[in-house]
Design an enzyme around this catalytic site. Structure first.
Site, PDB file in Angstrom:
ATOM      1  N   HIS A  19      11.319   3.011   3.904  1.00 19.80           N
ATOM      2  CA  HIS A  19       9.968   2.614   3.469  1.00 19.80           C
ATOM      3  C   HIS A  19       9.251   3.842   2.925  1.00 19.80           C
ATOM      4  CE1 HIS A  19       6.081   0.154   4.473  1.00 19.80           C
ATOM      5  NE2 HIS A  19       5.909   0.924   3.414  1.00 19.80           N
ATOM      6  N   HIS A  21       7.202   5.027  -0.799  1.00 16.02           N
ATOM      7  CA  HIS A  21       6.744   4.769  -2.173  1.00 16.02           C
ATOM      8  C   HIS A  21       6.855   6.086  -2.924  1.00 16.02           C
ATOM      9  CE1 HIS A  21       4.917   0.901  -0.922  1.00 16.02           C
ATOM     10  NE2 HIS A  21       4.809   1.536   0.232  1.00 16.02           N
ATOM     11  N   HIS A 199       5.769  -6.084   2.101  1.00 13.41           N
ATOM     12  CA  HIS A 199       4.784  -5.577   3.055  1.00 13.41           C
ATOM     13  C   HIS A 199       4.058  -6.794   3.643  1.00 13.41           C
ATOM     14  CE1 HIS A 199       5.500  -1.804   1.092  1.00 13.41           C
ATOM     15  NE2 HIS A 199       4.498  -1.172   1.672  1.00 13.41           N
ATOM     16  N   GLU A 202       0.379  -5.432   7.791  1.00 16.18           N
ATOM     17  CA  GLU A 202      -0.102  -4.043   7.899  1.00 16.18           C
ATOM     18  C   GLU A 202      -1.579  -4.125   8.281  1.00 16.18           C
ATOM     19  OE1 GLU A 202      -0.076  -1.908   4.163  1.00 16.18           O
ATOM     20  OE2 GLU A 202      -0.365   0.047   5.125  1.00 16.18           O
ATOM     21  N   ASP A 280       6.219   6.117   4.333  1.00 13.67           N
ATOM     22  CA  ASP A 280       5.296   5.368   3.468  1.00 13.67           C
ATOM     23  C   ASP A 280       4.826   6.205   2.263  1.00 13.67           C
ATOM     24  OD1 ASP A 280       4.061   2.977   2.808  1.00 13.67           O
ATOM     25  OD2 ASP A 280       2.445   3.143   4.255  1.00 13.67           O
ATOM     26  N   ASP A 281       3.786   7.011   2.462  1.00 11.79           N
ATOM     27  CA  ASP A 281       3.222   7.824   1.364  1.00 11.79           C
ATOM     28  C   ASP A 281       2.962   9.235   1.899  1.00 11.79           C
ATOM     29  OD1 ASP A 281       2.624   5.539  -0.666  1.00 11.79           O
ATOM     30  OD2 ASP A 281       1.750   4.843   1.228  1.00 11.79           O
TER      31      ASP A 281
END
Ligand code: ADE
Ligand code: ZN
Length: 339
Positions: A19, A21, A199, A202, A280-281
């Site tokens: 996961h 991005h 997703h 969340e 994630d980021d």
């Protein structure tokens, strides 16, 4: 346990990231460098002031800044550099396999063509496979704040690159954009041979997780934090071994939880859910894979068995072949046997 001991144990674990991005791995230093060569002026005067702006109260506040940052990416080389920087970073953290998202619409909507984006990303992923020994899968994510029609256009644009795209996902502003909005495009994506993830749960409710499973037919849920409020859903996830790709530092940064010790991952493991940990980021939330493992392990006082389970779960939930999964899982077992 001493900080440095736990950190070095986590460093040594062979890891899979499911996961991530790519646009969320855009570090301010590289953003400035690419902005300069593309003659774009960023609304920040220094790297420090960029980092200062990375304080979010919710998902949308983050997304506004994340989409703005991505605007400096124009050329194939920019997408290559972005992806390569991520791969070299996770290589230093002993990550062996990645399944990464990219958001085509973030770029095509500003006039950057699909092939520019994917060629840059793919060239870096191939180089990562050959030079860093990191295997990969590529996931194209539809932006859920846009229409299903726009997602169909993206699906169409992806078809010449079908061989290098493994799956589709669904991301961006969750509240008010339920999975059901994308029912037909997910069906059409599956018919093209794409694997499906989304997703869900969340910020959104557990109903969105049900929709992702029942209406979109996804095989993995990205985040899924909200599942614990629904016992029948927990049973479904456990019975069908549906993995949740959790992102602890993201959850704290976006105030999905207030503090890391509230993170549901330990409870999920106790209930038998295939929970996994990812970043994630990371450029926006301050932590790549090791930091996510470390912060979770310390805040929740995870045992070695729980940490090992998280690492194994990620390979189990990956899209690698069974022999490839076994190879990595054996290495993890050997590693934990040796510490
Ligand atoms: N796009 C990038 N990061 C995201 C996240 N955490 N949730 C939804 N969409 C995203
Ligand atoms: Zn995400």
């Amino acid at each position: 346990m001493e900080t440095s001991k736990l950190q070095s144990i986590i460093q040594g674990i062979p890891k899979a990231e499911l996961h991530l991005h790519l646009e969320g791995s855009f570090e301010p230093e590289l953003m400035f460098e690419i902005a300069k060569r593309n003659n774009i002026t960023l609304p920040y005067d220094s790297i420090e002031s960029v980092k200062e702006a990375y304080k979010f109260n919710n998902l949308q506040e983050f997304l506004d800044i994340y989409y703005a940052g991505a605007q400096v990416l124009l050329h194939e080389q920019d997408f290559f550099d972005l992806t390569w920087a991520y791969l070299t970073k996770v290589h230093s953290e002993n990550v062996k396999h990645v399944e990464v998202f990219f958001d085509p619409q973030t770029h095509t909507d500003r006039g950057v063509s699909f092939d520019v984006v994917i060629k840059g990303i793919h060239r870096a992923l191939e180089m990562g496979k050959n030079e860093l020994n990191i295997s990969y899968k590529l996931i194209m994510s539809y932006l859920r704040h846009l229409s299903e029609e726009a997602a169909f256009e993206t699906l169409e644009a992806s078809l010449p690159f079908k061989d290098i795209i493994d799956g589709v996902g669904l991301d961006s502003s969750e509240m008010g954009n339920p999975p059901s909005k994308f029912k037909d495009v997910f069906k059409a994506s599956a018919e093209q041979g794409y694997k499906l993830v989304a997703h869900a749960g969340e910020e959104g409710p557990s109903e969105y997780i049900w929709e992702a499973l029942d209406i979109l037919n996804v095989e993995r849920i990205d985040h899924g934090n909200r599942c614990l409020t629904d016992e029948a859903l927990v049973k479904r996830l456990v019975d069908e071994k549906i993995a949740l790709t959790l992102c602890p530092t993201s959850n704290v940064a976006l105030k999905v939880i207030q503090k890391m010790d509230e993170h549901p991952v330990a409870k999920m493991l106790d209930k038998g859910i295939v929970a996994t940990i990812h970043s994630d980021d990371p450029a926006y939330f301050g932590g790549y894979m090791n930091e996510n493992f470390y912060q979770t392990a310390t805040a929740l006082n995870l045992s070695f068995d729980q940490i090992k389970k998280l690492a194994i779960n990620a390979f189990e939930a990956s899209w690698l072949s069974t022999p490839e999964k076994e190879k990595h899982i054996n290495t993890i077992n050997d590693y934990f046997g040796s510490i």
